[in-house]
Design a protein around this motif. Structure first.
Motif, PDB file in Angstrom:
ATOM      1  N   GLU A 124     -15.586  -0.926   4.794  1.00 39.98           N
ATOM      2  CA  GLU A 124     -15.212  -0.704   3.236  1.00 39.98           C
ATOM      3  C   GLU A 124     -16.012  -1.900   3.200  1.00 39.98           C
ATOM      4  O   GLU A 124     -16.065  -1.966   1.844  1.00 39.98           O
TER       5      GLU A 124
ATOM      6  N   PHE B 238      -6.854   5.093   3.360  1.00 39.80           N
ATOM      7  CA  PHE B 238      -6.097   4.164   2.758  1.00 39.80           C
ATOM      8  C   PHE B 238      -4.036   4.082   3.395  1.00 39.80           C
ATOM      9  O   PHE B 238      -3.257   3.051   3.525  1.00 39.80           O
ATOM     10  N   TRP B 239      -3.613   5.270   2.394  1.00 34.90           N
ATOM     11  CA  TRP B 239      -2.024   5.605   2.785  1.00 34.90           C
ATOM     12  C   TRP B 239      -1.962   5.700   4.126  1.00 34.90           C
ATOM     13  O   TRP B 239      -1.165   5.049   4.895  1.00 34.90           O
TER      14      TRP B 239
ATOM     15  N   SER C 108      -0.930   3.906  -2.789  1.00 41.36           N
ATOM     16  CA  SER C 108      -1.470   5.316  -2.573  1.00 41.36           C
ATOM     17  C   SER C 108      -0.771   6.690  -2.286  1.00 41.36           C
ATOM     18  O   SER C 108       0.062   6.122  -2.591  1.00 41.36           O
TER      19      SER C 108
ATOM     20  N   THR D 207       0.925  -1.160   0.013  1.00 38.28           N
ATOM     21  CA  THR D 207      -0.030  -0.138  -0.127  1.00 38.28           C
ATOM     22  C   THR D 207       0.729   1.469   0.185  1.00 38.28           C
ATOM     23  O   THR D 207       0.591   2.040  -0.801  1.00 38.28           O
TER      24      THR D 207
ATOM     25  N   ALA E 143     -11.656  -1.369   9.473  1.00 35.82           N
ATOM     26  CA  ALA E 143     -11.686  -1.387   7.425  1.00 35.82           C
ATOM     27  C   ALA E 143     -12.679  -2.271   6.983  1.00 35.82           C
ATOM     28  O   ALA E 143     -13.609  -1.882   5.738  1.00 35.82           O
TER      29      ALA E 143
END
Length: 150
Positions: free
Chosen positions: A91, A53-54, A46, A36, A87
């Motif tokens: 997500e 995300f990062w 990312s 990632t 997450a």
């Protein structure tokens, strides 16, 4: 001389299997974070600062390395478990109830695997265990303590 029951044999090896479990889980989590953040392992990185995300990638990279090495293991595992629960619910959950429906199998397995480490500790092979008790005459525990020696 009689051989010990299989249960006793397995019980004495629990710290080693738990240590191997921690190492594999930490390595997999670290590789997720590296993919990632740095864009390795056939994944595009990312953008720096891209929420969430990062930031999740940085947490995966750092906490995964700590768990892998066995340093501050329980704290790193707690944060890792939490980030995977986050997450999953932010997500994946909206795409279906079950992980097989919504693509959230990896976060669920990571979440519960890290939660196991929070409660059971790092097991064997942890770097923190090399210095724990130094100068105090302590010895590392490698298996269950016999009832007679308590």
């Amino acid at each position: 001389m009689t051989t010990p029951p299989v249960g006793d044999w397995l019980t004495t090896r629990q710290p080693f299997v738990l240590g191997l479990f921690r190492i594999v889980l930490g390595l997999l989590f670290t590789s997720e974070g590296a993919a990632t953040v740095f864009g390795v392992l056939d994944r595009k990185a990312s953008s720096t600062g891209d929420w969430p995300f990062w930031y999740a990638g940085v947490i995966e990279l750092v906490c995964g390395a700590l768990v892998l090495l066995g340093i501050a293991t329980r704290g790193a595992a707690f944060v890792s478990s939490g980030i995977m629960a986050f997450a999953y619910f932010t997500e994946h959950q909206q795409d279906g109830l079950f992980p097989l429906q919504n693509g959230g199998l990896a976060p669920v397995l990571f979440c519960w695997g890290f939660l196991l480490i929070v409660f059971f500790g790092p097991g064997a092979f942890a770097l923190a265990g090399l210095t724990a008790g130094r100068g105090r005459g302590a010895r590392p525990v490698v298996g269950p303590v016999a009832e007679e020696s308590r």
